[in-house]
Design an enzyme around this catalytic site. Sequence first.
Site, short mmCIF file in Angstrom:
data_model
loop_
_atom_site.label_atom_id
_atom_site.label_comp_id
_atom_site.label_asym_id
_atom_site.label_seq_id
_atom_site.Cartn_x
_atom_site.Cartn_y
_atom_site.Cartn_z
N CYS A 97 33.90 46.32 39.71
CA CYS A 97 34.94 45.62 40.46
C CYS A 97 35.59 46.56 41.49
O CYS A 97 35.00 46.78 42.54
CB CYS A 97 35.95 45.00 39.51
SG CYS A 97 36.88 43.67 40.28
N HIS A 108 32.97 41.87 36.35
CA HIS A 108 33.26 42.76 35.21
C HIS A 108 32.13 42.57 34.20
O HIS A 108 32.26 41.80 33.25
CB HIS A 108 34.62 42.41 34.60
CG HIS A 108 35.76 42.92 35.41
ND1 HIS A 108 36.30 44.17 35.23
CD2 HIS A 108 36.44 42.36 36.43
CE1 HIS A 108 37.28 44.35 36.11
NE2 HIS A 108 37.38 43.27 36.84
N GLU A 153 31.14 44.28 31.87
CA GLU A 153 31.45 44.65 30.49
C GLU A 153 31.83 43.42 29.65
O GLU A 153 31.70 43.44 28.43
CB GLU A 153 32.58 45.70 30.44
CG GLU A 153 33.97 45.23 30.83
CD GLU A 153 34.24 45.24 32.33
OE1 GLU A 153 33.27 45.23 33.11
OE2 GLU A 153 35.43 45.25 32.72
N1 GLN Z 1 42.05 45.44 43.01
C1 GLN Z 1 40.77 44.87 43.27
C2 GLN Z 1 40.86 43.40 43.65
O1 GLN Z 1 41.84 42.76 43.39
C3 GLN Z 1 39.84 45.08 42.09
C4 GLN Z 1 40.26 44.30 40.90
C5 GLN Z 1 39.58 44.76 39.65
O2 GLN Z 1 39.00 45.84 39.57
N2 GLN Z 1 39.68 43.96 38.60
O3 GLN Z 1 39.93 42.86 44.21
#
Ligand code: GLN
Length: 544
Positions: free
Chosen positions: A383, A509, A511
């Site tokens: 992410c 994500h 994971e």
């Molecule tokens: N801050 C980034 C976004 O909002 C990544 C978010 C995250 O890693 N969950 O896109």
Amino acid sequence: MHHTKFIIVTGGVLSGLGKGTATAAIGRLIKGVGKIVTVKCDGYLNVDPGTMNPVEHGEVFVLHDGGEVDMDFGHYERFLDIDCKFSWNLTSGKIFNSVIARERKGDFLGKTIQIFPHITNEVKAWWKRTLDEEKPDVMMIEIGGTVGDIENAWYIEAARQLKKIVGSDNVCYVHLTYVPFLDSVGEPKTKPAQRDIALLREKGITPDAILCRSRLPLSKKLKDKLALLCDLEPEQIISAPDIDDIYEIPLMFRQEGLLDLLQRRLQLPSGQDLASWEVLVNNIRTPQRECTIAICGKYTELRDSYASVIEALTHAGAQIAAKVHLRWIETTDIDDGKLTPAAALAGADGVLVPGGFGGRGVEGKIAVIKHARENNVPFLGICYGLQLAVIDFARSVCRLPDANTTEINPATPHPVIDILPEQREVYSKGGTMRLGASKNDIKPGTMAAALYQTTECWERHRHRYEVNPEYHAHLQAAGLVFGATSQNGRIVEFIELPNHPFFFATQAHNELTSRLERPNPAFAGFVRASCKLPPVEQALSSHQ
Ligand code: GLN
């Protein structure tokens, strides 16, 4: 309704004893009986945990349907290999919201609205809805907090009433308690557990099984004593001592006779099989190889905020009997010049940059990604990890030295990461990010295609920003490979670099979809590469 069996899990004495893991382990133990649904009842007044600080509350777990829930759902999914639903998570916030909205609408006109019966009825109505929708063979209901708390009283009362509704042969009450070991007297003490069980009885619930968390296994003598004093049989007392690895818990419970007890009590069909589970647990117990992964982020003071990442690494390791050592790198130390990326990563076999928000520690994360890219160290970005890998690539390879994300610098001349168009007008913070699973198109011939062994995959999201489409062509021309995109081609989902042992990042994500028996392909490839194995092996490509 009478076809479904219910297992209610409560806890006592103190929080943090691992009720969620115990519930998940019981689920795995009886898996094979048919369809299992895991419901969790939380006392807090937040509608969901999406707005809670992960340092305080642990990781926010995102479900396939986009629901933001707590870590216990992660345990359920990892042990049971099921996709849970947001509606399986009750919070007092949801329950009160719904009752008060109905009161305002005039649904109860003339009545006094009270915790009992209106809130308890609402709890039962949620359970019934889930039952009607899912028609499970077993419905497990974990009640958060400890017996005696004010804020879970309505759940405990609803759980008590359940046996009246479905018949006591169809409900089994499992209670997790604590038996402390007093160093000064050199023995375990059962008094807190006795008081705790008495309190449960006072609420009208007689437990069918008591799980005793303790430092050491309970002796037969101690089990006999606790059983006698609590008016139970010794076989109802299940020892749950401290263990190194949570995945051993189903095996431990089976050995303690819990499977037999549940089968007898609920007349469950047999068919439970822990053989494949046992193989993986043995791989964890007796590893044949090892690697060290540097996890570079903030919040490193509380490992719970990266719980699913740690578990996904364990799953990937278990497949190849690898012990994955974790090294925590606080990237603010690199920002502040206290640590160089080379020093932070010395001896690390792989670098992982997990999800995150905001500006603290970000330049440090970009610096470790650059180091991994330039020194052929396997890298997995998740992410924010993908977004920061794109920033490093734009700055170093595309020669856009001021490239940044508008999350940190809205005035950057090169916004290679920018807010998702649909997020521009969103100001409310509850459940408003791009959340949940979406289907990605995987580009044939890429590492992504080799890892997933397919051309489509589902992964789960939680973000507001994305790789800016205006820079897609520039990044690709400079050599960045988009391994997968959203189905409309707009959102870059996976990136990778050819001519690197393993450089892979995902906007999702990954994971969150990893299970012990089905590791996520990106994690599997990353851990293999970190163990100096080829990232893909045919036998490992069973995911999806
Ligand atoms: N801050 C980034 C976004 O909002 C990544 C978010 C995250 O890693 N969950 O896109």
